[in-house]
Write an enzyme that holds these catalytic residues in place. Structure first.
Site, short mmCIF file in Angstrom:
data_model
loop_
_atom_site.label_atom_id
_atom_site.label_comp_id
_atom_site.label_asym_id
_atom_site.label_seq_id
_atom_site.Cartn_x
_atom_site.Cartn_y
_atom_site.Cartn_z
N PRO A 74 -6.56 8.36 -5.45
CA PRO A 74 -6.77 8.52 -4.01
C PRO A 74 -6.46 7.25 -3.23
O PRO A 74 -6.84 6.15 -3.63
CB PRO A 74 -8.26 8.88 -3.92
CG PRO A 74 -8.54 9.56 -5.22
CD PRO A 74 -7.71 8.85 -6.23
N CYS A 75 -5.75 7.43 -2.11
CA CYS A 75 -5.22 6.28 -1.37
C CYS A 75 -5.96 6.00 -0.07
O CYS A 75 -5.60 5.08 0.65
CB CYS A 75 -3.73 6.50 -1.07
SG CYS A 75 -3.42 7.89 0.05
N GLN A 76 -7.01 6.77 0.25
CA GLN A 76 -7.60 6.65 1.58
C GLN A 76 -8.11 5.25 1.88
O GLN A 76 -8.05 4.79 3.02
CB GLN A 76 -8.75 7.66 1.72
CG GLN A 76 -8.29 9.11 1.88
CD GLN A 76 -8.09 9.80 0.55
OE1 GLN A 76 -7.99 9.15 -0.49
NE2 GLN A 76 -8.02 11.12 0.57
N TYR A 78 -6.82 2.52 1.03
CA TYR A 78 -5.70 1.61 1.26
C TYR A 78 -4.86 2.00 2.47
O TYR A 78 -4.13 1.20 3.03
CB TYR A 78 -4.76 1.60 0.04
CG TYR A 78 -5.40 1.25 -1.27
CD1 TYR A 78 -6.02 0.02 -1.48
CD2 TYR A 78 -5.35 2.14 -2.34
CE1 TYR A 78 -6.59 -0.30 -2.70
CE2 TYR A 78 -5.92 1.81 -3.57
CZ TYR A 78 -6.52 0.59 -3.74
OH TYR A 78 -7.08 0.27 -4.95
N SER A 79 -4.93 3.27 2.84
CA SER A 79 -3.98 3.84 3.78
C SER A 79 -4.19 3.35 5.21
O SER A 79 -5.31 3.14 5.66
CB SER A 79 -4.08 5.37 3.74
OG SER A 79 -3.29 5.95 4.74
#
Length: 320
Positions: A74-76, A78-79
């Site tokens: 999951p990238c949230q 970093y996004s």
């Protein structure tokens, strides 16, 4: 190669690797809505699992004896669309991904994430774990619009191979990049019946209308209607809002290069989210094919010099 997909979502990475000739044998995710869609489209098992427990997950994954583990933690955290805070609770899953790979020890792995992930410490912690486990690493940020996707979406890929030197795949990442970005019209022709469309901006300081003669902006996990009070931005490529509409959920899935016969289920909010979270299918296939080319060329080189390439097969054992 036999592949297992971690954090599989609705299946973009799995489908792309299947298209590149890989045998995906299992997948894992912790979101019921996504695993419901995944199950509709693949015949192999998809497990609902919390991969935060790397030890338990490794035991399950090792049973499939994967030769390659693929996945997009999951990238949230970093996004740019999220909080950009790696202490948000999900960034640690990048480290868990590395711990699982190091425990199962497939010959290869592929990790996908947002383009700016190298600004954060968790990815370097993960890379150290992988280096210590014997993997050489190649990292590259790919623009999907140069990889057969009508969308300007930049994503980070880290590919690892046991026993390889760092940078082993670098030239293969860029070998087949297109000379220019794919536009929406390149991909759809006139099938959508529009010349421009609305994509809700994060701020009204930005434009909200995009032309079919450019790549789509990054498909996000939300798809809001055009507000009645929207006024033309100076960068909008139209003179009037007549006929301008947002794209439908299925049009957005098509931009992510999911085929038209892909099956979707769940409420609209969930489907929009999983479409936005997905790895574009053609981008995944591009990376899979880069690995294929590396294997073929290095096997040929080894054969010419009478050397044996390291085995691509492992037994999925757990490192102690």
């Amino acid at each position: 190669m036999k592949a297992v997909d971690l954090f599989c979502g609705c299946g973009g990475l799995s489908l792309g690797f299947q298209q590149a000739g890989y045998n995906v044998v299992a997948a894992y995710d912790n979101w019921d809505a996504a695993t419901d869609v995944y199950r509709l489209n693949f015949s192999h098992p998809v497990h609902k699992a919390d991969l935060m427990d790397a030890g338990k997950a490794s035991e399950s994954i090792a049973r499939y004896a994967p030769e390659i583990i693929i996945g997009g933690p999951p990238c949230q955290d970093y996004s740019s669309a999220g909080g950009r805070n790696e202490e948000g609770g999900r960034a640690i899953l990048t480290v868990r991904f590395a711990e699982i790979v190091a425990a199962v020890r497939p010959g290869w792995f592929v990790m996908e994430n947002v383009s700016n992930i190298m600004k954060y410490g968790k990815v370097f912690e993960a890379m150290q774990i992988l280096h210590d486990a014997g993997y050489g690493l190649s990292c590259h940020v790919l623009n999907a619009a140069l990889c057969g996707v009508p969308q300007r979406r930049k994503r980070f890929f880290m590919v690892g191979r046991l026993g390889a030197a760092d940078g082993f795949l670098d030239r293969y990442f860029i070998r087949h990049l297109a000379g220019r970005e794919m536009t929406m019209r390149d991909y759809f022709g006139d099938r959508l019946g529009i010349d421009a469309y609305y994509r809700h901006p994060r701020s009204y300081a930005r434009r909200g209308v995009f032309s079919m003669d450019e790549p789509s902006p990054t498909v996000r996990g939300v798809n809001r209607p055009m507000p009645s009070g929207y006024t033309l931005h100076h960068n909008d490529p139209v003179k009037t809002l007549d006929g301008i509409r947002p794209l439908t959920t299925m049009e957005r899935a098509a931009i992510q290069t999911f085929p038209s016969d892909y099956h979707w289920t769940g409420n609209k909010t969930a489907v929009e989210q999983m479409v936005g979270n997905a790895v574009p299918v053609s981008l995944a296939a591009y990376v899979g094919n880069a690995i294929n080319e590396y294997i073929v060329e290095n096997e040929q080189r080894a054969a010419r010099h009478g050397k044996q390439e390291p085995s691509m097969r492992t037994h999925g054992h757990i490192a102690v």
